[in-house]
Design an enzyme around this catalytic site. Structure first.
Site, PDB file in Angstrom:
ATOM      1  CE1 TYR A 180     -18.127  60.522  46.030  1.00 33.42           C
ATOM      2  CE2 TYR A 180     -16.988  60.072  43.962  1.00 33.42           C
ATOM      3  CZ  TYR A 180     -18.038  59.832  44.838  1.00 33.42           C
ATOM      4  OH  TYR A 180     -18.995  58.884  44.517  1.00 33.42           O
TER       5      TYR A 180
ATOM      6  CG  ASN B   3     -16.802  71.709  31.822  1.00 31.84           C
ATOM      7  OD1 ASN B   3     -17.162  72.880  31.728  1.00 31.84           O
ATOM      8  ND2 ASN B   3     -17.187  70.933  32.819  1.00 31.84           N
TER       9      ASN B   3
HETATM   10  N1  LIG Z   1     -24.574  58.863  40.786  1.00 29.30           N
HETATM   11  C1  LIG Z   1     -23.406  58.402  40.347  1.00 29.30           C
HETATM   12  O1  LIG Z   1     -23.062  58.516  39.171  1.00 29.30           O
HETATM   13  C2  LIG Z   1     -22.465  57.705  41.282  1.00 29.30           C
HETATM   14  C3  LIG Z   1     -21.225  57.245  40.775  1.00 29.30           C
HETATM   15  C4  LIG Z   1     -20.361  56.589  41.639  1.00 29.30           C
HETATM   16  C5  LIG Z   1     -20.716  56.373  42.956  1.00 29.30           C
HETATM   17  N2  LIG Z   1     -21.914  56.863  43.426  1.00 29.30           N
HETATM   18  C6  LIG Z   1     -22.237  56.625  44.830  1.00 29.30           C
HETATM   19  O2  LIG Z   1     -23.557  56.105  44.903  1.00 29.30           O
HETATM   20  C7  LIG Z   1     -24.172  56.506  46.126  1.00 29.30           C
HETATM   21  C8  LIG Z   1     -25.512  57.136  45.857  1.00 29.30           C
HETATM   22  O3  LIG Z   1     -25.310  58.291  45.048  1.00 29.30           O
HETATM   23  P1  LIG Z   1     -26.508  59.137  44.426  1.00 29.30           P
HETATM   24  O4  LIG Z   1     -26.064  59.550  43.071  1.00 29.30           O
HETATM   25  O5  LIG Z   1     -27.781  58.412  44.595  1.00 29.30           O
HETATM   26  O6  LIG Z   1     -26.457  60.443  45.350  1.00 29.30           O
HETATM   27  P2  LIG Z   1     -27.620  61.145  46.196  1.00 29.30           P
HETATM   28  O7  LIG Z   1     -26.998  62.388  46.743  1.00 29.30           O
HETATM   29  O8  LIG Z   1     -28.852  61.284  45.390  1.00 29.30           O
HETATM   30  O9  LIG Z   1     -27.879  60.093  47.351  1.00 29.30           O
HETATM   31  C9  LIG Z   1     -27.108  60.025  48.525  1.00 29.30           C
HETATM   32  C10 LIG Z   1     -28.070  59.914  49.685  1.00 29.30           C
HETATM   33  O10 LIG Z   1     -27.307  59.795  50.895  1.00 29.30           O
HETATM   34  C11 LIG Z   1     -27.901  60.623  51.883  1.00 29.30           C
HETATM   35  N3  LIG Z   1     -26.878  61.007  52.851  1.00 29.30           N
HETATM   36  C12 LIG Z   1     -25.795  61.798  52.651  1.00 29.30           C
HETATM   37  N4  LIG Z   1     -25.109  61.952  53.798  1.00 29.30           N
HETATM   38  C13 LIG Z   1     -25.757  61.211  54.734  1.00 29.30           C
HETATM   39  C14 LIG Z   1     -25.532  60.989  56.102  1.00 29.30           C
HETATM   40  N5  LIG Z   1     -24.502  61.537  56.750  1.00 29.30           N
HETATM   41  N6  LIG Z   1     -26.392  60.178  56.771  1.00 29.30           N
HETATM   42  C15 LIG Z   1     -27.457  59.625  56.141  1.00 29.30           C
HETATM   43  N7  LIG Z   1     -27.719  59.817  54.837  1.00 29.30           N
HETATM   44  C16 LIG Z   1     -26.879  60.608  54.138  1.00 29.30           C
HETATM   45  C17 LIG Z   1     -28.438  61.822  51.116  1.00 29.30           C
HETATM   46  O11 LIG Z   1     -29.438  62.537  51.816  1.00 29.30           O
HETATM   47  C18 LIG Z   1     -28.956  61.158  49.845  1.00 29.30           C
HETATM   48  O12 LIG Z   1     -30.302  60.772  49.989  1.00 29.30           O
HETATM   49  C19 LIG Z   1     -23.157  57.412  46.809  1.00 29.30           C
HETATM   50  O13 LIG Z   1     -22.403  56.634  47.713  1.00 29.30           O
HETATM   51  C20 LIG Z   1     -22.278  57.881  45.684  1.00 29.30           C
HETATM   52  O14 LIG Z   1     -20.989  58.256  46.128  1.00 29.30           O
HETATM   53  C21 LIG Z   1     -22.788  57.510  42.620  1.00 29.30           C
END
Ligand SMILES: NC(=O)c1ccc[n+]([C@@H]2O[C@H](COP(=O)([O-])OP(=O)(O)OC[C@H]3O[C@@H](n4cnc5c(N)ncnc54)[C@H](O)[C@@H]3O)[C@@H](O)[C@H]2O)c1
Length: 338
Positions: free
Chosen positions: A144, A205
């Site tokens: 990741y 953990n």
């Molecule tokens: N939540 C955190 O703490 C955190 C920390 C660092 C980075 N991020 C990044 O923030 C972003 C949003 O994360 P989140 O926590 O809301 O996760 P989430 O899983 O709730 O949201 C991700 C969304 O992307 C959609 N998705 C995944 N693959 C896809 C594809 N191939 N085509 C179209 N849509 C797709 C999913 O259906 C989902 O709705 C991500 O890029 C994640 O890596 C999140």
């Protein structure tokens, strides 16, 4: 301004959709619903300034259709979770790198002005430096983390080769309403809250001394709003406050930490969540955590310096982690119970 929000049915994306739709921006939401949910965006479907496209960022034509006429992209779509990436690096790679690249190509061809994307604190990898400063990263510790770092490299190259402005927001442990508490890859806060609401003991953990810079969703919305709307001129001007010399006429390629800038140990997190939830259900007040082995690859501490975002974007996070925990617990208690 018209925005494309990818991953807009997910946790962070749906909160961004709410914010921008309610502030009268035209919003297109692209999501394949792999980890997101229709119920997250249901109230927006009837609004005239909102359009939902069910589609996959790994399909270039879908990306092209979604980005048509947009000024700014907020690219949130990705598969999150370090453990998921350890179990299935191939799917993570195709979504987080190939999908990212296809969105970038579509945005470049559609002459989108700015591409703001969800980067990650995982890019700091094994760096022990605290607080984390944008230009000083370590070696990635998971598939990741590799994908999120490669995204930054692609953004950088696209800015210099094709002139598209890119802004990466390195989120630190974001939490808040709608973060999914279910499934094998649930994040720690929704998982523990759900466990406590069910009167069970959450697993910690290690000995609970590891700490994170937990970041409430409202702060992330603010950072995205600033990144999407601040003018090129203002960024160039403000960059000098950060001792950064940006040329007037060159496109911007910047990365910012998005966090509160604090640190909360897992023990503090546990007791804070428990005490907040105990306000609604007194049986929760006496639950104790269950300690188990540290998880491989977890770094002991993570805390952001947010000075760069403060100086250049004007970012001022309004919610401390403690304030955020209170709001999140209230939301989960009402929504998990209800
Ligand atoms: N939540 C955190 O703490 C955190 C920390 C660092 C980075 N991020 C990044 O923030 C972003 C949003 O994360 P989140 O926590 O809301 O996760 P989430 O899983 O709730 O949201 C991700 C969304 O992307 C959609 N998705 C995944 N693959 C896809 C594809 N191939 N085509 C179209 N849509 C797709 C999913 O259906 C989902 O709705 C991500 O890029 C994640 O890596 C999140």
């Amino acid at each position: 301004m018209k925005l494309l929000i990818t991953g807009g049915a997910g946790f962070i994306g749906s909160n961004l959709c709410d914010f921008f739709v309610n502030n009268n921006y035209d919003v297109v939401c692209l999501d394949n619903l792999s980890t997101g949910f229709m119920h997250n965006i249901e109230p927006l479907l009837s609004k005239s300034n909102f359009r939902f496209i069910k589609g996959d960022i790994r399909d270039l034509n879908t990306c092209r259709d979604a980005v048509k006429g947009c000024d700014v992209v907020l690219h949130e779509a990705a598969l999150g979770s370090v453990p998921r990436s350890i179990n299935d690096p191939i799917t993570i790679n195709s979504t987080n790198i190939s999908g990212f690249l296809k969105m970038l190509v579509a945005a470049r061809d559609e002459k989108v002005k700015r591409f703001v994307y969800a980067a990650s604190s995982s890019t700091y990898g094994d760096s022990k430096e605290l607080p984390k400063i944008e230009h000083n990263i370590g070696r990635p510790l998971s598939p990741y983390a590799i994908t999120k770092f490669v995204d930054e490299l692609y953004a950088n190259v696209f800015t210099s080769l094709y002139g598209i402005e890119t802004i990466g927001l390195r989120y630190f442990n974001v939490f808040g309403r709608r973060q999914n508490p279910y499934g094998a890859y649930a994040a720690v806060i929704p998982l523990w809250v759900k466990t406590l609401i069910n009167h069970q003991s959450p697993f910690i953990n290690g000995d609970g001394s590891y700490s994170r810079d937990f970041t409430y969703i409202e702060n992330v919305i603010q950072a995205n709003f600033l990144a999407a709307t601040i003018s090129h001129e203002e960024i160039v001007q403000r960059a000098s406050l950060y001792n950064m010399d940006l040329p007037q006429n060159a496109p911007i390629d910047l990365v910012f930490n998005v966090a509160y800038g604090g640190n909360t140990t897992l023990n503090e997190l546990f007791y804070c969540l428990r005490d907040n939830l105990a306000k609604y259900d007194s049986k929760i007040a006496t639950i104790k955590p269950t300690y188990r082995e540290n998880r491989a690859g977890d770094i002991p501490h993570s805390q952001a310096s947010i000075i760069k975002a403060q100086r250049i974007l004007g970012y001022q996070p309004k919610f401390s982690a403690i304030q955020g925990f209170e709001h999140a617990c209230e939301w989960y208690y009402k929504n998990i119970k209800g």
